[in-house]
Design a protein around this motif. Sequence first.
Motif, PDB file in Angstrom:
ATOM      1  N   ASP A 157       0.826  -1.205   0.000  1.00  0.00           N
ATOM      2  CA  ASP A 157       0.000   0.000   0.000  1.00  0.00           C
ATOM      3  C   ASP A 157       0.859   1.253   0.000  1.00  0.00           C
ATOM      4  OD1 ASP A 157      -1.916  -1.947   0.352  1.00  0.00           O
ATOM      5  OD2 ASP A 157      -2.994  -0.883   1.943  1.00  0.00           O
ATOM      6  N   GLY A 158       1.900   1.271   0.829  1.00  0.00           N
ATOM      7  CA  GLY A 158       2.733   2.461   0.933  1.00  0.00           C
ATOM      8  C   GLY A 158       3.336   2.860  -0.389  1.00  0.00           C
ATOM      9  N   ASP A 159       3.804   1.880  -1.172  1.00  0.00           N
ATOM     10  CA  ASP A 159       4.389   2.187  -2.479  1.00  0.00           C
ATOM     11  C   ASP A 159       3.347   2.718  -3.457  1.00  0.00           C
ATOM     12  OD1 ASP A 159       6.985   1.644  -1.878  1.00  0.00           O
ATOM     13  OD2 ASP A 159       7.105  -0.258  -2.941  1.00  0.00           O
ATOM     14  N   ALA A 160       2.073   2.381  -3.255  1.00  0.00           N
ATOM     15  CA  ALA A 160       1.010   2.886  -4.123  1.00  0.00           C
ATOM     16  C   ALA A 160       0.562   4.292  -3.726  1.00  0.00           C
ATOM     17  CB  ALA A 160      -0.183   1.935  -4.099  1.00  0.00           C
ATOM     18  N   MET A 161       1.130   4.828  -2.665  1.00  0.00           N
ATOM     19  CA  MET A 161       0.940   6.184  -2.173  1.00  0.00           C
ATOM     20  C   MET A 161      -0.506   6.566  -1.837  1.00  0.00           C
ATOM     21  SD  MET A 161       2.431   9.867  -3.416  1.00  0.00           S
ATOM     22  CE  MET A 161       0.886  10.436  -4.081  1.00  0.00           C
ATOM     23  N   PRO A 162      -1.102   5.890  -0.868  1.00  0.00           N
ATOM     24  CA  PRO A 162      -2.408   6.332  -0.379  1.00  0.00           C
ATOM     25  C   PRO A 162      -2.260   7.513   0.577  1.00  0.00           C
ATOM     26  CG  PRO A 162      -1.675   4.459   0.883  1.00  0.00           C
ATOM     27  CD  PRO A 162      -0.616   4.696  -0.176  1.00  0.00           C
ATOM     28  N   LEU A 163      -3.379   8.053   0.987  1.00  0.00           N
ATOM     29  CA  LEU A 163      -3.384   9.186   1.901  1.00  0.00           C
ATOM     30  C   LEU A 163      -2.647   8.866   3.197  1.00  0.00           C
ATOM     31  CD1 LEU A 163      -4.372  12.025   2.675  1.00  0.00           C
ATOM     32  CD2 LEU A 163      -6.529  10.978   3.435  1.00  0.00           C
ATOM     33  N   ALA A 164      -2.827   7.663   3.726  1.00  0.00           N
ATOM     34  CA  ALA A 164      -2.194   7.292   4.990  1.00  0.00           C
ATOM     35  C   ALA A 164      -0.674   7.364   4.901  1.00  0.00           C
ATOM     36  CB  ALA A 164      -2.634   5.888   5.406  1.00  0.00           C
ATOM     37  N   HIS A 165      -0.125   7.052   3.734  1.00  0.00           N
ATOM     38  CA  HIS A 165       1.331   7.116   3.568  1.00  0.00           C
ATOM     39  C   HIS A 165       1.804   8.567   3.549  1.00  0.00           C
ATOM     40  CE1 HIS A 165       5.288   5.649   2.421  1.00  0.00           C
ATOM     41  NE2 HIS A 165       5.312   6.533   1.445  1.00  0.00           N
ATOM     42  N   ILE A 166       1.074   9.427   2.883  1.00  0.00           N
ATOM     43  CA  ILE A 166       1.437  10.849   2.862  1.00  0.00           C
ATOM     44  C   ILE A 166       1.401  11.427   4.268  1.00  0.00           C
ATOM     45  CG2 ILE A 166       0.764  13.126   2.005  1.00  0.00           C
ATOM     46  CD1 ILE A 166      -0.409  11.712  -0.466  1.00  0.00           C
ATOM     47  N   VAL A 167       0.347  11.101   5.016  1.00  0.00           N
ATOM     48  CA  VAL A 167       0.226  11.610   6.386  1.00  0.00           C
ATOM     49  C   VAL A 167       1.341  11.051   7.267  1.00  0.00           C
ATOM     50  CG1 VAL A 167      -1.235  11.618   8.440  1.00  0.00           C
ATOM     51  CG2 VAL A 167      -2.255  12.025   6.196  1.00  0.00           C
ATOM     52  N   ARG A 168       1.689   9.774   7.075  1.00  0.00           N
ATOM     53  CA  ARG A 168       2.790   9.194   7.843  1.00  0.00           C
ATOM     54  C   ARG A 168       4.087   9.969   7.582  1.00  0.00           C
ATOM     55  NH1 ARG A 168       4.307   3.965   9.363  1.00  0.00           N
ATOM     56  NH2 ARG A 168       2.169   3.748  10.169  1.00  0.00           N
ATOM     57  N   HIS A 169       4.346  10.286   6.319  1.00  0.00           N
ATOM     58  CA  HIS A 169       5.511  11.097   5.963  1.00  0.00           C
ATOM     59  C   HIS A 169       5.506  12.410   6.737  1.00  0.00           C
ATOM     60  CE1 HIS A 169       8.356  10.048   2.709  1.00  0.00           C
ATOM     61  NE2 HIS A 169       7.436   9.216   2.261  1.00  0.00           N
ATOM     62  N   TYR A 170       4.371  13.062   6.711  1.00  0.00           N
ATOM     63  CA  TYR A 170       4.263  14.392   7.329  1.00  0.00           C
ATOM     64  C   TYR A 170       4.457  14.315   8.839  1.00  0.00           C
ATOM     65  CZ  TYR A 170       2.085  18.819   8.751  1.00  0.00           C
ATOM     66  OH  TYR A 170       1.820  20.029   9.316  1.00  0.00           O
ATOM     67  N   LYS A 171       3.811  13.364   9.469  1.00  0.00           N
ATOM     68  CA  LYS A 171       3.935  13.240  10.922  1.00  0.00           C
ATOM     69  C   LYS A 171       5.357  12.859  11.321  1.00  0.00           C
ATOM     70  CE  LYS A 171      -0.807  12.193  12.326  1.00  0.00           C
ATOM     71  NZ  LYS A 171      -1.681  11.218  13.022  1.00  0.00           N
ATOM     72  N   ALA A 172       5.975  11.968  10.553  1.00  0.00           N
ATOM     73  CA  ALA A 172       7.330  11.544  10.884  1.00  0.00           C
ATOM     74  C   ALA A 172       8.327  12.694  10.730  1.00  0.00           C
ATOM     75  CB  ALA A 172       7.740  10.370   9.994  1.00  0.00           C
ATOM     76  N   ALA A 173       8.145  13.513   9.697  1.00  0.00           N
ATOM     77  CA  ALA A 173       9.027  14.663   9.507  1.00  0.00           C
ATOM     78  C   ALA A 173       8.775  15.720  10.582  1.00  0.00           C
ATOM     79  CB  ALA A 173       8.832  15.247   8.120  1.00  0.00           C
ATOM     80  N   SER A 174       7.502  15.967  10.886  1.00  0.00           N
ATOM     81  CA  SER A 174       7.167  16.971  11.899  1.00  0.00           C
ATOM     82  C   SER A 174       7.729  16.596  13.261  1.00  0.00           C
ATOM     83  CB  SER A 174       5.644  17.123  11.991  1.00  0.00           C
ATOM     84  OG  SER A 174       5.103  17.591  10.775  1.00  0.00           O
TER      85      SER A 174
END
Length: 291
Positions: A157-174
């Motif tokens: 799923d992560g490689d297919a770039m769903p919304l949850a993956h984008i949010v995970r990126h954002y939270k992890a960077a923040s």
Amino acid sequence: MTDRKLYLGPLTDNRRWDMVNIRRDDVIVVTPPKCGTTWMQTIVALLLSGDPDVETELSVRMPWVDIRFREMSEVAERLEAMTHRRSMKSHTPMDGLPLADRGQYICVFRHPLDAHFSYRSHIRNIPITFFDGWYPEDDTDGITFRRFLDGGPEGFDGDAMPLAHIVRHYKAASAVADRPNVSLFHYADMTRDLAGTFARVAALLGVDHPPHVMAQLVQAATFDNMRANATRFAPSGGKGFMRSDTDFFQSGSSGKWIGTLSEEDLSAYDYLMEGYLSDEERAWLEYGDAG
């Protein structure tokens, strides 16, 4: 790898970073796909060289470490042999990367719906069939947007770039944005003020160029110039990997979902975003500083 999350999909494997010896002056561009990765890499390449005509050759000189298409031993050997200041790319969230005190981590984000629609076009432009079930060419049943909403942040799923993956990126960077070597940028801010983006990145990299040179570098990184010279600026440009190097730079615009998604679609997206993020977090992830 024990202190990092595992992100392992058909396209990427973050364990590959275990073979990279991060140097003090490395620059690592970390983004979800289609959020300004190539744009930021180009900015970095232009600033490090000071040459508006530099051949960026991103896939070779600034490699995507996570991707499984090349043997990691070859990538690691090539990186280790580099004597110039290195830059690398990752589509792994920050909680899956080796976070060192050395090096600069530049994280770039974009409105999730813009990133999603850009990724739809990108999938049609590359010879990879992994995600055909998620991104059918004739999507009369709306499968693509449903998968975007219900996909998970990891694995296939992560490689297919769903919304949850984008949010995970954002939270992890923040979560690590208070570190002096982690910076967050937004596609919308880069669009509004490209010269200001160059100035900010230059300060992070510790490089300085005369005003007339900076103006030339900024011009080289405009969307129109990059699209007009797609063979030079697209990843693996001119090598036949993509069906069209020019189409990699589809439009660079925002709001493609307007008039395309139904009210029901948008309500479902809003419901998830309200659960994922605070109002302030959501405003920045969608619109940058103007949010």
